[in-house]
Write an enzyme that holds these catalytic residues in place. Structure first.
Site, PDB file in Angstrom:
ATOM      1  N   ASP A 186      -2.433   3.104  -8.461  1.00  0.00           N
ATOM      2  CA  ASP A 186      -3.489   2.090  -8.478  1.00  0.00           C
ATOM      3  C   ASP A 186      -4.224   1.980  -9.807  1.00  0.00           C
ATOM      4  O   ASP A 186      -5.380   1.573  -9.855  1.00  0.00           O
ATOM      5  CB  ASP A 186      -4.492   2.415  -7.362  1.00  0.00           C
ATOM      6  CG  ASP A 186      -4.950   3.874  -7.415  1.00  0.00           C
ATOM      7  OD1 ASP A 186      -4.872   4.469  -8.507  1.00  0.00           O
ATOM      8  OD2 ASP A 186      -5.379   4.410  -6.374  1.00  0.00           O
TER       9      ASP A 186
ATOM     10  N   GLU B 224       3.744   4.841  -3.547  1.00  0.00           N
ATOM     11  CA  GLU B 224       2.412   5.213  -3.014  1.00  0.00           C
ATOM     12  C   GLU B 224       1.657   3.942  -2.604  1.00  0.00           C
ATOM     13  O   GLU B 224       0.519   3.693  -3.001  1.00  0.00           O
ATOM     14  CB  GLU B 224       1.585   6.029  -4.015  1.00  0.00           C
ATOM     15  CG  GLU B 224       0.411   6.764  -3.382  1.00  0.00           C
ATOM     16  CD  GLU B 224      -0.460   7.483  -4.409  1.00  0.00           C
ATOM     17  OE1 GLU B 224      -1.271   6.841  -5.078  1.00  0.00           O
ATOM     18  OE2 GLU B 224      -0.315   8.714  -4.534  1.00  0.00           O
TER      19      GLU B 224
ATOM     20  N   GLU C  38      -9.787   0.948  -8.614  1.00  0.00           N
ATOM     21  CA  GLU C  38      -8.452   1.239  -8.063  1.00  0.00           C
ATOM     22  C   GLU C  38      -8.159   0.534  -6.741  1.00  0.00           C
ATOM     23  O   GLU C  38      -7.020   0.154  -6.481  1.00  0.00           O
ATOM     24  CB  GLU C  38      -8.269   2.759  -7.904  1.00  0.00           C
ATOM     25  CG  GLU C  38      -8.152   3.518  -9.221  1.00  0.00           C
ATOM     26  CD  GLU C  38      -9.495   3.828  -9.859  1.00  0.00           C
ATOM     27  OE1 GLU C  38     -10.550   3.476  -9.272  1.00  0.00           O
ATOM     28  OE2 GLU C  38      -9.509   4.420 -10.953  1.00  0.00           O
TER      29      GLU C  38
ATOM     30  N   HIS D 212     -13.633  12.755 -12.397  1.00  0.00           N
ATOM     31  CA  HIS D 212     -13.460  11.723 -13.426  1.00  0.00           C
ATOM     32  C   HIS D 212     -13.651  10.296 -12.936  1.00  0.00           C
ATOM     33  O   HIS D 212     -13.486   9.347 -13.696  1.00  0.00           O
ATOM     34  CB  HIS D 212     -12.050  11.820 -14.036  1.00  0.00           C
ATOM     35  CG  HIS D 212     -10.978  11.345 -13.091  1.00  0.00           C
ATOM     36  ND1 HIS D 212     -10.453  12.139 -12.115  1.00  0.00           N
ATOM     37  CD2 HIS D 212     -10.359  10.151 -12.966  1.00  0.00           C
ATOM     38  CE1 HIS D 212      -9.541  11.464 -11.431  1.00  0.00           C
ATOM     39  NE2 HIS D 212      -9.471  10.247 -11.919  1.00  0.00           N
TER      40      HIS D 212
ATOM     41  N   ARG E 120     -14.719   6.602 -12.064  1.00  0.00           N
ATOM     42  CA  ARG E 120     -15.667   5.667 -12.679  1.00  0.00           C
ATOM     43  C   ARG E 120     -16.863   5.389 -11.778  1.00  0.00           C
ATOM     44  O   ARG E 120     -17.987   5.251 -12.265  1.00  0.00           O
ATOM     45  CB  ARG E 120     -14.967   4.336 -12.993  1.00  0.00           C
ATOM     46  CG  ARG E 120     -14.257   4.348 -14.321  1.00  0.00           C
ATOM     47  CD  ARG E 120     -13.385   3.122 -14.510  1.00  0.00           C
ATOM     48  NE  ARG E 120     -12.356   3.440 -15.484  1.00  0.00           N
ATOM     49  CZ  ARG E 120     -12.414   3.127 -16.775  1.00  0.00           C
ATOM     50  NH1 ARG E 120     -13.419   2.455 -17.244  1.00  0.00           N
ATOM     51  NH2 ARG E 120     -11.442   3.485 -17.591  1.00  0.00           N
TER      52      ARG E 120
ATOM     53  N   HIS F  94     -11.846  16.172 -17.921  1.00  0.00           N
ATOM     54  CA  HIS F  94     -11.125  14.940 -18.245  1.00  0.00           C
ATOM     55  C   HIS F  94     -11.626  14.412 -19.592  1.00  0.00           C
ATOM     56  O   HIS F  94     -12.833  14.434 -19.865  1.00  0.00           O
ATOM     57  CB  HIS F  94     -11.402  13.932 -17.123  1.00  0.00           C
ATOM     58  CG  HIS F  94     -10.514  12.733 -17.117  1.00  0.00           C
ATOM     59  ND1 HIS F  94     -10.609  11.754 -18.073  1.00  0.00           N
ATOM     60  CD2 HIS F  94      -9.524  12.351 -16.273  1.00  0.00           C
ATOM     61  CE1 HIS F  94      -9.703  10.817 -17.813  1.00  0.00           C
ATOM     62  NE2 HIS F  94      -9.031  11.156 -16.720  1.00  0.00           N
TER      63      HIS F  94
HETATM   64  C1  UD1 Z   1      -7.431   6.392 -15.236  1.00  0.00           C
HETATM   65  C2  UD1 Z   1      -7.271   5.487 -14.009  1.00  0.00           C
HETATM   66  C3  UD1 Z   1      -7.684   6.263 -12.747  1.00  0.00           C
HETATM   67  C4  UD1 Z   1      -6.943   7.585 -12.657  1.00  0.00           C
HETATM   68  C5  UD1 Z   1      -7.122   8.362 -13.940  1.00  0.00           C
HETATM   69  C6  UD1 Z   1      -6.283   9.604 -13.889  1.00  0.00           C
HETATM   70  C7  UD1 Z   1      -7.660   3.098 -14.310  1.00  0.00           C
HETATM   71  C8  UD1 Z   1      -8.666   2.012 -14.294  1.00  0.00           C
HETATM   72  N1  UD1 Z   1      -8.151   4.342 -14.096  1.00  0.00           N
HETATM   73  O1  UD1 Z   1      -8.815   6.665 -15.391  1.00  0.00           O
HETATM   74  O2  UD1 Z   1      -7.363   5.492 -11.599  1.00  0.00           O
HETATM   75  O3  UD1 Z   1      -7.470   8.305 -11.569  1.00  0.00           O
HETATM   76  O4  UD1 Z   1      -6.697   7.565 -15.058  1.00  0.00           O
HETATM   77  O5  UD1 Z   1      -6.751  10.586 -14.759  1.00  0.00           O
HETATM   78  O6  UD1 Z   1      -6.503   2.859 -14.506  1.00  0.00           O
HETATM   79  N2  UD1 Z   1      -8.433   9.725 -22.647  1.00  0.00           N
HETATM   80  C9  UD1 Z   1      -7.961  10.508 -23.690  1.00  0.00           C
HETATM   81  N3  UD1 Z   1      -6.729  11.098 -23.551  1.00  0.00           N
HETATM   82  C10 UD1 Z   1      -5.963  10.953 -22.464  1.00  0.00           C
HETATM   83  C11 UD1 Z   1      -6.449  10.166 -21.406  1.00  0.00           C
HETATM   84  C12 UD1 Z   1      -7.680   9.543 -21.524  1.00  0.00           C
HETATM   85  O7  UD1 Z   1      -8.631  10.680 -24.691  1.00  0.00           O
HETATM   86  O8  UD1 Z   1      -4.872  11.506 -22.411  1.00  0.00           O
HETATM   87  C13 UD1 Z   1      -9.767   9.073 -22.782  1.00  0.00           C
HETATM   88  C14 UD1 Z   1      -9.712   7.879 -23.769  1.00  0.00           C
HETATM   89  O9  UD1 Z   1     -10.935   7.829 -24.443  1.00  0.00           O
HETATM   90  C15 UD1 Z   1      -9.566   6.702 -22.809  1.00  0.00           C
HETATM   91  C16 UD1 Z   1     -10.456   7.162 -21.668  1.00  0.00           C
HETATM   92  O10 UD1 Z   1     -10.172   8.560 -21.517  1.00  0.00           O
HETATM   93  O11 UD1 Z   1      -9.987   5.486 -23.370  1.00  0.00           O
HETATM   94  C17 UD1 Z   1     -10.275   6.424 -20.373  1.00  0.00           C
HETATM   95  O12 UD1 Z   1      -8.917   6.347 -19.987  1.00  0.00           O
HETATM   96  P1  UD1 Z   1      -8.491   5.288 -18.822  1.00  0.00           P
HETATM   97  O13 UD1 Z   1      -7.053   5.443 -18.530  1.00  0.00           O
HETATM   98  O14 UD1 Z   1      -8.986   3.933 -19.176  1.00  0.00           O
HETATM   99  O15 UD1 Z   1      -9.363   5.730 -17.583  1.00  0.00           O
HETATM  100  P2  UD1 Z   1      -9.437   7.075 -16.799  1.00  0.00           P
HETATM  101  O16 UD1 Z   1     -10.878   7.322 -16.555  1.00  0.00           O
HETATM  102  O17 UD1 Z   1      -8.627   8.128 -17.436  1.00  0.00           O
HETATM  103  N1  UDP Z   2      -3.972  17.883 -13.023  1.00  0.00           N
HETATM  104  C1  UDP Z   2      -3.428  18.567 -14.116  1.00  0.00           C
HETATM  105  N2  UDP Z   2      -4.278  19.199 -14.985  1.00  0.00           N
HETATM  106  C2  UDP Z   2      -5.617  19.171 -14.834  1.00  0.00           C
HETATM  107  C3  UDP Z   2      -6.172  18.454 -13.739  1.00  0.00           C
HETATM  108  C4  UDP Z   2      -5.317  17.803 -12.860  1.00  0.00           C
HETATM  109  O1  UDP Z   2      -2.216  18.617 -14.282  1.00  0.00           O
HETATM  110  O2  UDP Z   2      -6.332  19.768 -15.663  1.00  0.00           O
HETATM  111  C5  UDP Z   2      -3.049  17.162 -12.118  1.00  0.00           C
HETATM  112  C6  UDP Z   2      -3.263  17.350 -10.629  1.00  0.00           C
HETATM  113  O3  UDP Z   2      -2.581  18.472 -10.128  1.00  0.00           O
HETATM  114  C7  UDP Z   2      -2.716  16.049 -10.054  1.00  0.00           C
HETATM  115  C8  UDP Z   2      -3.029  15.046 -11.122  1.00  0.00           C
HETATM  116  O4  UDP Z   2      -3.268  15.779 -12.324  1.00  0.00           O
HETATM  117  O5  UDP Z   2      -1.314  16.093  -9.900  1.00  0.00           O
HETATM  118  C9  UDP Z   2      -4.242  14.253 -10.724  1.00  0.00           C
HETATM  119  O6  UDP Z   2      -4.694  13.493 -11.798  1.00  0.00           O
HETATM  120  P1  UDP Z   2      -6.140  12.887 -11.863  1.00  0.00           P
HETATM  121  O7  UDP Z   2      -7.073  13.712 -11.039  1.00  0.00           O
HETATM  122  O8  UDP Z   2      -6.455  12.695 -13.295  1.00  0.00           O
HETATM  123  O9  UDP Z   2      -5.945  11.439 -11.227  1.00  0.00           O
HETATM  124  P2  UDP Z   2      -6.016  10.862  -9.730  1.00  0.00           P
HETATM  125  O10 UDP Z   2      -5.053  11.611  -8.893  1.00  0.00           O
HETATM  126  O11 UDP Z   2      -7.425  10.985  -9.268  1.00  0.00           O
HETATM  127  O12 UDP Z   2      -5.659   9.427  -9.914  1.00  0.00           O
END
Ligand code: UD1
Ligand code: UDP
Length: 369
Positions: free
Chosen positions: A98, A120, A134, A205, A207, A238
């Protein structure tokens, strides 16, 4: 039968975890030409997972920008994804979950009339603001899917209630359990926590929690650590700046709280196995921890994963300070309550979901041959 080109899309960490077993499966199917498309909506956290599973993307859009906004991310993704579809002309595109990657992948497929498979499928809270964005992403992506690979019968029923054609919905289990079972048997000793206190593992993490709810979560974690000398909190933070800044400012300097960078999946699974209990707002962790027999307190008001809550191994506790502290303390102090939640059930899968999805796709191509 000619090989069918299947693009498997991964954008963020959880998509990579959940798509890795399916990619491996499709790479072994003689009828499938599996192409891995990384949007890299996440960069570092995506690469961590791809490295572990030895997956090298065939196409990498390298989209991530620091602190990206939803509109910018969405518009950049849709443009780039359309270019990929124009060049690659796949028979099918699969996306998981999502995220913005999934929403835009589904829309790009719709515009190009490429059959889209949603892995999923069918998770719903019924509230478009929770989780945000999401819930909207998966509702819209689902509307455009040719195949809905639902993890549970409950997810299937959600889709049928929305009028989705029954013949396009398949209950397969969640591929996350395929990944988890693979990694859980090879992760012993990999947890970063080497002490003997009871470990509380934390991730957060979402939003919709940014702001007051996240401050409550942080304050509650500090109180729990202050009041329990026999515990250690491990919190891989995160990298989203909205999370990182608050977490380090509030918890960065406590003897019983360890903040660290996001863990690779292997040490994270080891930490889940080692944990006494888990506090999280993550979706994936709600699915994995019950299969490992670990109680989960969910830091959200709603969940799209009601199955483990019904089994009473996951509890939805919201984001009020007092509720987080009292529910955690109860599990720390009361062995009977704890044992009830540490039973070990796996309502989300049996580790065989990827094979089922591959068979369903093959069946479709056999018929259309
Ligand atoms: C995103 C997804 C959320 C999911 C999460 C998993 C959307 C809207 N949100 O949220 O559904 O649960 O990923 O973790 O798609 N960043 C880094 N390095 C990384 C990843 C992220 O620096 O490897 C930072 C960057 O500043 C980036 C910010 O996190 O701009 C936000 O990343 P984004 O994918 O937009 O949203 P998440 O909060 O990670
Ligand atoms: N996870 C990981 N390292 C971490 C935290 C989470 O590998 O430090 C894994 C976790 O086991 C799961 C996935 O990341 O498989 C979940 O990701 P996240 O919580 O970022 O996203 P969501 O599932 O909420 O979309």
């Amino acid at each position: 039968m000619r090989k069918r080109k299947i693009i498997v899309t991964v954008g963020t960490r959880p998509e990579a975890v959940k798509m890795a077993p399916l990619i491996k499966q499709l790479q072994h199917e003689e009828w499938a030409d599996c192409r891995v498309l990384a949007t890299a909506q996440h960069r570092g956290m995506l690469d961590q997972v791809l490295r572990l599973f030895e997956i090298k993307p065939d196409i990498d859009l390298d989209i991530m920008q620091p602190n990206q906004s939803l509109p910018t991310l969405t518009s950049r993704l849709i443009t780039k994804l359309d270019e990929v579809l124009a060049t690659e002309e796949p028979d099918v595109l699969l996306a998981q979950g999502d995220t913005t990657t999934v929403l835009t992948a589904a829309l790009a497929c719709f515009y190009r009339r490429v059959p889209f498979g949603h892995v999923e499928a069918g998770l719903r809270t019924g509230d478009l603001s929770n989780p945000f964005p999401e819930e909207m992403n998966r509702v819209v992506a689902g509307r455009m899917a040719r195949w809905h690979f639902a993890p549970t019968t409950c997810a299937k029923e959600n889709l049928l209630r929305e009028g989705i054609d029954q013949s396009s919905v398949f209950v397969t289990g969640n591929t996350v359990i395929d990944a988890l079972l693979d990694v859980a048997k090879r992760c012993d000793g990999a947890s970063p926590y080497k002490g003997d206190r009871r470990l509380i593992l934390v991730t957060s993490h979402r939003r919709e929690n940014f702001g007051e709810a996240f401050q409550n979560i942080l304050r509650a974690i500090k109180t729990i650590a202050d009041e329990n000398v026999d515990i250690q909190v491990l919190y891989p933070v995160h990298p989203n700046p909205n999370v990182r800044t608050g977490a380090y400012a509030s918890l960065g300097d406590h003897p019983r709280i360890t903040l660290c960078e996001p863990l690779d999946y292997l040490p994270f699974v080891a930490a889940m196995k080692q944990a006494y209990l888990i506090l999280t707002d993550s979706g994936g962790v709600q699915e994995e921890a019950p299969a490992l027999g670990k109680p989960v307190l969910v830091l959200r008001r709603e969940t799209e994963r009601p199955e483990a809550v019904r089994h009473e191994v996951v509890k939805l506790i919201g984001t009020d300070y007092a509720d987080i502290v009292s529910n955690t303390q109860r599990l720390l102090d009361n062995p009977a309550d704890y044992r009830r939640m540490a039973r070990g059930v796996s309502p989300y899968g049996d580790g065989l979901a990827s094979g089922r999805i591959a068979r369903i796709l093959k069946g479709y191509f056999d018929l259309s041959n």
